[in-house]
Design a protein around this motif. Sequence first.
Motif, PDB file in Angstrom:
ATOM      1  N   TRP B  34     -24.308  67.736 -70.168  1.00 50.56           N
ATOM      2  CA  TRP B  34     -23.476  66.938 -70.715  1.00 50.56           C
ATOM      3  C   TRP B  34     -23.433  66.662 -71.856  1.00 50.56           C
ATOM      4  CZ3 TRP B  34     -18.902  65.584 -67.937  1.00 50.56           C
ATOM      5  CH2 TRP B  34     -19.329  65.771 -66.877  1.00 50.56           C
ATOM      6  N   TYR B  35     -22.631  67.014 -72.490  1.00 50.60           N
ATOM      7  CA  TYR B  35     -22.517  66.721 -73.854  1.00 50.60           C
ATOM      8  C   TYR B  35     -21.736  65.989 -74.146  1.00 50.60           C
ATOM      9  CZ  TYR B  35     -25.375  70.746 -74.466  1.00 50.60           C
ATOM     10  OH  TYR B  35     -26.210  71.882 -74.836  1.00 50.60           O
ATOM     11  N   LYS B  36     -21.437  64.538 -75.506  1.00 48.45           N
ATOM     12  CA  LYS B  36     -21.064  63.439 -75.846  1.00 48.45           C
ATOM     13  C   LYS B  36     -20.257  64.324 -77.348  1.00 48.45           C
ATOM     14  CE  LYS B  36     -19.268  59.485 -76.854  1.00 48.45           C
ATOM     15  NZ  LYS B  36     -20.132  57.542 -77.382  1.00 48.45           N
ATOM     16  N   LEU B  46     -26.481  65.192 -74.025  1.00 47.07           N
ATOM     17  CA  LEU B  46     -26.763  63.753 -73.131  1.00 47.07           C
ATOM     18  C   LEU B  46     -27.380  63.750 -72.205  1.00 47.07           C
ATOM     19  CD1 LEU B  46     -23.440  62.278 -72.197  1.00 47.07           C
ATOM     20  CD2 LEU B  46     -24.279  61.659 -74.554  1.00 47.07           C
ATOM     21  N   LEU B  74     -19.444  62.686 -65.075  1.00 48.67           N
ATOM     22  CA  LEU B  74     -20.568  61.458 -65.175  1.00 48.67           C
ATOM     23  C   LEU B  74     -19.364  60.025 -65.404  1.00 48.67           C
ATOM     24  CD1 LEU B  74     -21.638  60.359 -68.063  1.00 48.67           C
ATOM     25  CD2 LEU B  74     -20.014  62.116 -68.965  1.00 48.67           C
ATOM     26  N   ASP B  83     -18.355  54.110 -76.786  1.00 51.40           N
ATOM     27  CA  ASP B  83     -17.913  55.481 -75.608  1.00 51.40           C
ATOM     28  C   ASP B  83     -17.111  55.942 -75.544  1.00 51.40           C
ATOM     29  OD1 ASP B  83     -18.976  52.890 -73.742  1.00 51.40           O
ATOM     30  OD2 ASP B  83     -20.364  54.430 -74.058  1.00 51.40           O
ATOM     31  N   TYR B  87     -15.762  64.640 -73.575  1.00 46.17           N
ATOM     32  CA  TYR B  87     -17.329  64.568 -73.201  1.00 46.17           C
ATOM     33  C   TYR B  87     -17.003  66.003 -72.227  1.00 46.17           C
ATOM     34  CZ  TYR B  87     -18.668  59.358 -73.154  1.00 46.17           C
ATOM     35  OH  TYR B  87     -18.930  58.762 -74.187  1.00 46.17           O
ATOM     36  N   CYS B  89     -18.710  69.187 -69.691  1.00 46.07           N
ATOM     37  CA  CYS B  89     -19.596  69.866 -68.972  1.00 46.07           C
ATOM     38  C   CYS B  89     -19.736  70.785 -69.537  1.00 46.07           C
ATOM     39  CB  CYS B  89     -19.678  69.247 -67.562  1.00 46.07           C
ATOM     40  SG  CYS B  89     -17.730  70.518 -66.984  1.00 46.07           S
TER      41      CYS B  89
END
Lengths: 114, 111
Positions: B34-36, B46, B74, B83, B87, B89
């Motif tokens: 997972w990346y943000k 992440l 997530l 936040d 996001y 995946c």
Amino acid sequence: EADIYQTPRYLVIGTGKKITLECSQTMGHDKMYWYQQDPGMELHLIHYSYGVNSTEKGDLSSESTVSRIRTEHFPLTLESARPSHTSQYLCASSESWGGGTEAFFGQGTRLTVV
Amino acid sequence: GQQVMQIPQYQHVQEGEDFTTYCNSSTTLSNIQWYKQRPGGHPVFLIQLVKSGEVKKQKRLTFQFGEAKKNSSLHITATQTTDVGTYFCAGPKTSYDKVIFGPGTSLSVIP
């Protein structure tokens, strides 16, 4: 902090010009990648490399070319820029991509072709 | 070929509300990451999940990998304005394949 660098950060260029986007990493990673991303949109893989002298095309067809002569350097070249090439280009590297270690992304190059 | 999908595409929440994004692959994945990506920024890693049914937590974030290793989620508890972002995946079919990114879920948090 990731040690992967892209230059330039921003580039505005005229149609027909040849450009090279630079990407360098100091982590000794074998795997490197180029993604194209329009604002707020998906990441499209356009090129990747598993090591020196290894380059493959990604899932999104691109008129750009890449080279990998040194481990740390993975430049992307457009021989003749067109307005359709306007986008953000992100370079990434990882120690073992498929094996599951994280990917580090550069800050990107925002390209505008006028 | 392998496809990775994410839902929803966009989510607007009031600050303090919970948020969940779901990732589904057309094929079994070796692992999922997972990346943000903050607005105007680049994706930042992440977490990675490897085992079937694995659950990992990072403060208010909870990540799950499905039993069949074809889906993941997530969940953010009590969202904050920090936040905000997209996001993504990402996952390979095998440990030797290149990683395919999902299209991302864009989260907006209303103060």
